[in-house]
Design a protein around this motif. Sequence first.
Motif, mmCIF file in Angstrom:
data_model
loop_
_atom_site.group_PDB
_atom_site.id
_atom_site.type_symbol
_atom_site.label_atom_id
_atom_site.label_comp_id
_atom_site.label_asym_id
_atom_site.label_seq_id
_atom_site.Cartn_x
_atom_site.Cartn_y
_atom_site.Cartn_z
ATOM 1 N N THR A 7 0.841 -1.202 0.000
ATOM 2 C CA THR A 7 0.000 0.000 0.000
ATOM 3 C C THR A 7 0.873 1.248 0.000
ATOM 4 O O THR A 7 1.527 1.564 0.989
ATOM 5 C CB THR A 7 -0.933 0.008 1.220
ATOM 6 O OG1 THR A 7 -1.701 -1.191 1.208
ATOM 7 C CG2 THR A 7 -1.875 1.203 1.169
ATOM 8 N N VAL A 57 -4.280 4.285 -0.356
ATOM 9 C CA VAL A 57 -4.987 4.270 0.926
ATOM 10 C C VAL A 57 -6.499 4.297 0.689
ATOM 11 O O VAL A 57 -6.999 5.065 -0.124
ATOM 12 C CB VAL A 57 -4.549 5.486 1.775
ATOM 13 C CG1 VAL A 57 -5.491 5.703 2.954
ATOM 14 C CG2 VAL A 57 -3.123 5.290 2.256
ATOM 15 N N TRP A 117 -2.393 10.027 6.156
ATOM 16 C CA TRP A 117 -1.764 8.828 5.601
ATOM 17 C C TRP A 117 -0.902 9.297 4.441
ATOM 18 O O TRP A 117 -1.426 9.779 3.433
ATOM 19 C CB TRP A 117 -2.836 7.859 5.114
ATOM 20 C CG TRP A 117 -3.649 7.223 6.205
ATOM 21 C CD1 TRP A 117 -3.515 5.960 6.687
ATOM 22 C CD2 TRP A 117 -4.751 7.800 6.940
ATOM 23 N NE1 TRP A 117 -4.449 5.720 7.678
ATOM 24 C CE2 TRP A 117 -5.216 6.816 7.851
ATOM 25 C CE3 TRP A 117 -5.389 9.047 6.932
ATOM 26 C CZ2 TRP A 117 -6.283 7.049 8.726
ATOM 27 C CZ3 TRP A 117 -6.442 9.276 7.808
ATOM 28 C CH2 TRP A 117 -6.877 8.288 8.690
ATOM 29 N N THR A 130 3.052 5.335 4.808
ATOM 30 C CA THR A 130 2.771 4.290 3.825
ATOM 31 C C THR A 130 4.067 3.981 3.070
ATOM 32 O O THR A 130 5.087 4.638 3.287
ATOM 33 C CB THR A 130 1.729 4.764 2.797
ATOM 34 O OG1 THR A 130 2.314 5.784 1.988
ATOM 35 C CG2 THR A 130 0.484 5.318 3.490
#
Lengths: 770, 152
Positions: free
Chosen positions: A237, A242, A408, A437
Amino acid sequence: MKGLLMQQDGAAGDLPLDRRRFLVSAAVVGGGMALGIGRGGAATGAGGKPVTGPWGPDAAQGSEFSPWIEIAPDDIVTIRVPQPEIGNGAMTQAAMTVTEELECDWAKVRVAFASIQRNHIEKGVYNVGFQGFFGGHSTEPDRMAHVLQLGASARERLKAAAAARWSVPVADISVKNSVLTHAGSGRTLRYGEVATEAARIVLPAEPARKPRSEWRLIGKSSPSKLNIPDIAHGRATYGIDVKLPGMVHAALMQSPVQGGKLKSHKPEAVLKMPGVRAVIVLDPAKTRGVPAGTKQAATFGFGDCQVQSAVAVIADHYWQARTALEALPVEWDAGSGAQWTDSAKIYAAASELRGKDGARTVKKAGDVATATGKRVVEGDYGTPYCENAMMEPLNATVLVTADGAEAWVPTQDQQQAYWTVIDETGLSPEKVKVHQTFVGGGFGRRTQADDVRMAVAIAKEFPGKPVKTIWTREETFRQGRYRTPITTQYKAVLDDATGLPQMIMGDVAYVGTRPSFMLPLGFSDQPYFNSGIIPNVRLTSANLPITILNGAWRAPCYNSHAFNLETFIDECAVAAGIDPLDYRLKLLAKWDKAWSDTLRVAAEKAGWGAKLPKGEGLGIAISCWPVANMHNNGSVIATVARVSVSQQGELRVRQVDVAFDCGSVANADAVRAQVEGGTMYGLNACLNEEMTVKDGAMVEGNFDEYPMMHMADAPVLNVHFEALSGHERMAIIGEAPTGPIQPAVGNAIFAATGKRLRRTPFRTQDLSWS
Amino acid sequence: MAPVRFRVNGKPLSVDADPSTPLLWVLRDHLGMTGTKFGCGIAQCGACTVHLNGDAVRSCQVPLESIADASVTTIEALATNGGAHLQQLWAELNVPQCGYCQAGMLMAAADLLKKTPKPTDEDIDGAMTNICRCGTYPRVRAAIHRAAEKAA
């Protein structure tokens, strides 16, 4: 913490239950993010349970031995790593370091990204060594020593727990591959079986670490990156991947001329388009600032990380947002940047400043005016604006509520990202979470967190919903934080007897960089200027302030200085009538032998000295990142390029040989990959790359205008380990190779054609010969 | 427009979206399959490569309206569509660096090997036009040759 989560549950009422549970578990532990990285199997978290994203379950699932190390009942060891994984294997290296002392089974090691919020709350538990949350420094000595010690401590606590269970002396217990064995009885226990009690043990004193000579993994073994199976199956990912419940998508357009302002726009023209939820205006005046009384600790500060005047469209799907943004009528006030009508005007204005009153002297030895000699070498060298062009376009996903924020992000520096979210929202650090990430290429572009800043600025105008903002490739290219253009005027007077310079003058102009980022690396720190071999030296730096924004571009400034200096040195060799390899060996005679060794190895492997037909040539260059004027320091790289140039001027780089000395290597294949990657990055720069300016805006927007080498263009690329000195340092290796490849190719073109190239890119220059 | 019906990785699906929506964004946004990557949007980089009716295509250039009844294979199902050995080699030879382009690389490599089981360097140059910014080209080439040897 609790307040934040309660508020989020209230504000984001449409989040489904599993999301709430995730937040609650985060509240209970406030802990790290277990990122499951399987070894060929499905992505699993600590304890073998499946995880839902790179941030994973936010709670420890096994027994924590330290914030870095957790062991689950099924023996899975989860190691929480502060630095990101940008492709250099930093995450895998951290796992190797722990495993060396923990003596656990490599197949049972998993890696997670550490939480910067936890680091803040627990007062720096992950911030060990140089720039703890910054990518790439996994073999930094302080951090390595710390992580090895954590591994040793966990191992001894496991032994103590087993000893207690069996009522035997600890000295009778040995460990191997996550199994504890009692010497007398042959009884065994797995790590997972005693992890709970072991984690509670406090040792009377920290155990001694293994002597380096007994390492069995570091420097001995080259495991592949732990995340490759996930990459190869499309499971890894990245920021752009995300997915959050209730998430909406944003498309962004910043002022095409950096520093410009939004003059007008007509949101009503697009608000009724399918899926469109909002049109948002971004303005630096809306930045709330770090709360009073809180001391910010952003790694690089906020100088290059401000909100740019912009509009954004939020829609249910990204394609809807992007389509609506393209249809949105917008007018900009370009501001003062419009004065830069073309690139040539910028470079001419910068060159005017070189060596003048405003220039700063950065190196002085002897008196350049006293040098005498018949041969004078002069040249003007330079590299242009370039874009990092990482394959994953800029993006970030952010949820802002009245009382908390989560982001994120595929950042290169979680610490910079964290403080940027705090600064933009005005929230206290305890109310902000950042989730690291995977990173689809960084090369410096994701260090300043200006991308995070813009995504937070959008999301805070649309509170209660996670907003994923994706830059188009064109927006990524034209809103860069570019490679600093650097030009250098060099002059040397050669000694009549030796041919070596009696004096060198070098006057540099940087364009638009902040004083703290005018890095002299690859310039005034070079041994040529510091070993005493050249008696008279004067080097100066000047800077032209400009609206276009600069940033870090793989080995910042060094990548330009290396081209400028090593092209000039080659010209000195030619003027002196001395072979360019021999000339450099003479110039480095008073410096570390490792520098000469790298030159000799690269040259020998490349077949240096062979008589080649016209149109073919070999070129050589050397440099060192990060700092060259200390002995046994950094990564020294010598590169030889072999090129052929047709009479019509078609250039082909046939073969590249690289020799290096970074001291020692921890993972030889990881080092080899970085030398390959850094070399290819520099090769593309010198052949192809230039961002041009028109009326203050960047012209090139995509790979059709900004060419990248393809497989068919890649030379045979040989990386040689024979010049490794064995010095104990394991210096960072990803940046250094980006420098010397560029002058090596230029010098090879000279050898092939007699044409001296003092500017990059070579693609735009006439290389024909007859 | 009526929903468009097609198959992804063998599974029949129906997507109701603007007919101009590129397959890339249908996969990523509407179907939540994020293994296929957005890199450039203009068919230059190949990060979005999928197999459409058995051929490698750049999904950023394939509008939803054009794929009625088509069969799409993505990186998520490469392992069960003849690519498992390639994925294994990618790990053995430590091919990816950041990895972002590698789904597209693998889809292109699988397509090449299906059509040309023993590719020459020239075949590889011609078929593998994906962009990698990390400089993994030498390793991608080596892995393709190794896969061809193993299959022989």
